[in-house]
Design a protein around this motif. Structure first.
Motif, short mmCIF file in Angstrom:
data_model
loop_
_atom_site.label_atom_id
_atom_site.label_comp_id
_atom_site.label_asym_id
_atom_site.label_seq_id
_atom_site.Cartn_x
_atom_site.Cartn_y
_atom_site.Cartn_z
N ASP A 90 0.83 -1.21 0.00
CA ASP A 90 0.00 0.00 0.00
C ASP A 90 0.87 1.26 0.00
O ASP A 90 0.42 2.34 0.35
CB ASP A 90 -0.98 0.01 1.17
N PHE A 91 2.11 1.10 -0.40
CA PHE A 91 3.04 2.22 -0.56
C PHE A 91 3.64 2.12 -1.95
O PHE A 91 3.65 1.05 -2.56
CB PHE A 91 4.13 2.20 0.52
N SER A 92 4.12 3.20 -2.46
CA SER A 92 4.65 3.25 -3.83
C SER A 92 6.03 2.61 -3.91
O SER A 92 6.82 2.66 -2.98
CB SER A 92 4.70 4.69 -4.32
N LEU A 93 6.29 2.00 -5.07
CA LEU A 93 7.55 1.32 -5.33
C LEU A 93 8.27 1.97 -6.50
O LEU A 93 7.63 2.47 -7.43
CB LEU A 93 7.31 -0.16 -5.68
N TYR A 94 9.60 1.92 -6.46
CA TYR A 94 10.39 2.34 -7.62
C TYR A 94 10.46 1.18 -8.61
O TYR A 94 10.15 0.03 -8.28
CB TYR A 94 11.81 2.75 -7.18
N MET A 95 10.87 1.49 -9.84
CA MET A 95 10.88 0.51 -10.92
C MET A 95 11.59 -0.79 -10.53
O MET A 95 11.06 -1.88 -10.76
CB MET A 95 11.50 1.10 -12.18
N ASP A 96 12.79 -0.71 -9.95
CA ASP A 96 13.52 -1.93 -9.63
C ASP A 96 12.76 -2.76 -8.59
O ASP A 96 12.78 -3.99 -8.63
CB ASP A 96 14.94 -1.64 -9.16
N GLN A 97 12.04 -2.11 -7.69
CA GLN A 97 11.23 -2.82 -6.71
C GLN A 97 10.02 -3.48 -7.38
O GLN A 97 9.64 -4.60 -7.01
CB GLN A 97 10.77 -1.85 -5.61
N VAL A 98 9.45 -2.80 -8.35
CA VAL A 98 8.32 -3.36 -9.10
C VAL A 98 8.76 -4.63 -9.82
O VAL A 98 8.10 -5.67 -9.76
CB VAL A 98 7.75 -2.33 -10.11
N LEU A 99 9.88 -4.56 -10.51
CA LEU A 99 10.38 -5.71 -11.27
C LEU A 99 10.66 -6.89 -10.34
O LEU A 99 10.31 -8.03 -10.65
CB LEU A 99 11.63 -5.33 -12.05
N SER A 100 11.24 -6.62 -9.20
CA SER A 100 11.51 -7.67 -8.21
C SER A 100 10.20 -8.25 -7.67
O SER A 100 10.05 -9.46 -7.53
CB SER A 100 12.36 -7.09 -7.08
N TYR A 101 9.25 -7.38 -7.38
CA TYR A 101 7.96 -7.82 -6.84
C TYR A 101 7.22 -8.72 -7.84
O TYR A 101 6.63 -9.72 -7.46
CB TYR A 101 7.10 -6.61 -6.47
N MET A 102 7.27 -8.34 -9.10
CA MET A 102 6.55 -9.10 -10.12
C MET A 102 7.09 -10.51 -10.29
O MET A 102 6.37 -11.40 -10.72
CB MET A 102 6.56 -8.35 -11.46
N GLU A 103 8.34 -10.74 -9.94
CA GLU A 103 8.91 -12.09 -9.99
C GLU A 103 8.12 -13.03 -9.08
O GLU A 103 8.00 -14.22 -9.37
CB GLU A 103 10.38 -12.08 -9.56
N ARG A 104 7.57 -12.50 -8.00
CA ARG A 104 6.80 -13.33 -7.06
C ARG A 104 5.32 -13.41 -7.44
O ARG A 104 4.62 -14.31 -6.99
CB ARG A 104 6.93 -12.76 -5.65
N GLN A 105 4.86 -12.47 -8.23
CA GLN A 105 3.45 -12.41 -8.58
C GLN A 105 3.05 -13.39 -9.69
O GLN A 105 1.91 -13.83 -9.73
CB GLN A 105 3.09 -11.00 -9.07
#
Length: 193
Positions: A24-39
């Motif tokens: 529920d907080f904003s992510l930077y691009m590298d965090q988004v890419l890392s997060y999507m690996e789990r999604q």
């Protein structure tokens, strides 16, 4: 068939997180890419999401623009759906389908939860079918069977996308016709003030 057992286990258990568990907080691009690996369920040889892909999806209108350089849970919801659908739909078709889904569901959270429920049912269905193919001798039969399922599902999906396109085009033509229609001028009669 250890690899197939591992795949079945992943198909049965790995899912995108529910809306309420997305950050529920904003992510930077590298965090988004890392997060999507789990999604998204994917395999080592598959190309994961890249910054260039996110930028292209944003330019094409599939994903809203970032807020500054930060991405919200809505961005993660869009990207989750896109990363899954891109394996079977073109960007143009994804845009049409996602626009229609969001128009029906109104909120990104509602769309995302509906998407997750459908994905869960479909992954469980495939996992159940895989139970019938457990020996090495079944490998070729299983490959053909799932290819045919994919073919049949692709035909159905393509037809539904065509129907959505026809509906959108008819609505656009109707709106264009209404905009071009000259306004009828009212003439005053003697009784009108």
């Amino acid at each position: 068939m250890e690899d197939i057992s591992a795949l079945r286990e992943r198909l049965r258990t790995q899912r995108p997180v529910p809306w309420g568990q997305l950050p529920d907080f904003s992510l930077y691009m590298d965090q988004v890419l890392s997060y999507m690996e789990r999604q998204v369920l994917r395999f080592d040889e598959d190309e994961g999401l890249t910054a260039a892909m996110v930028n292209n999806y944003t330019k094409s209108g599939l994903v809203p623009r970032a807020e500054g350089k930060k991405y919200s849970r809505e961005h993660l919801a869009y990207l989750t759906a896109i990363c899954i659908l891109k394996r079977v739909l073109s960007v143009r078709d994804m845009d049409l389908v996602l626009s229609a889904e969001l128009a029906d569901r109104k909120e990104v959270s509602n769309f995302y939860e509906s998407f997750r429920e459908s994905l869960d049912k479909d992954l469980n269905l495939i996992t159940d079918i895989m139970e019938a193919y457990t020996s090495e001798e079944d490998t070729a039969d299983a490959a053909v069977h799932f290819a045919l399922l994919s073919y049949a599902a692709g035909l159905a999906s393509n037809r539904y996308v065509s129907l959505l396109r026809e509906k959108r085009d008819a609505a656009a033509a109707e709106a264009a016709g209404a905009a071009k229609k000259p306004r009828e001028k009212r003439t005053k009669t003697k009784e009108e003030p």
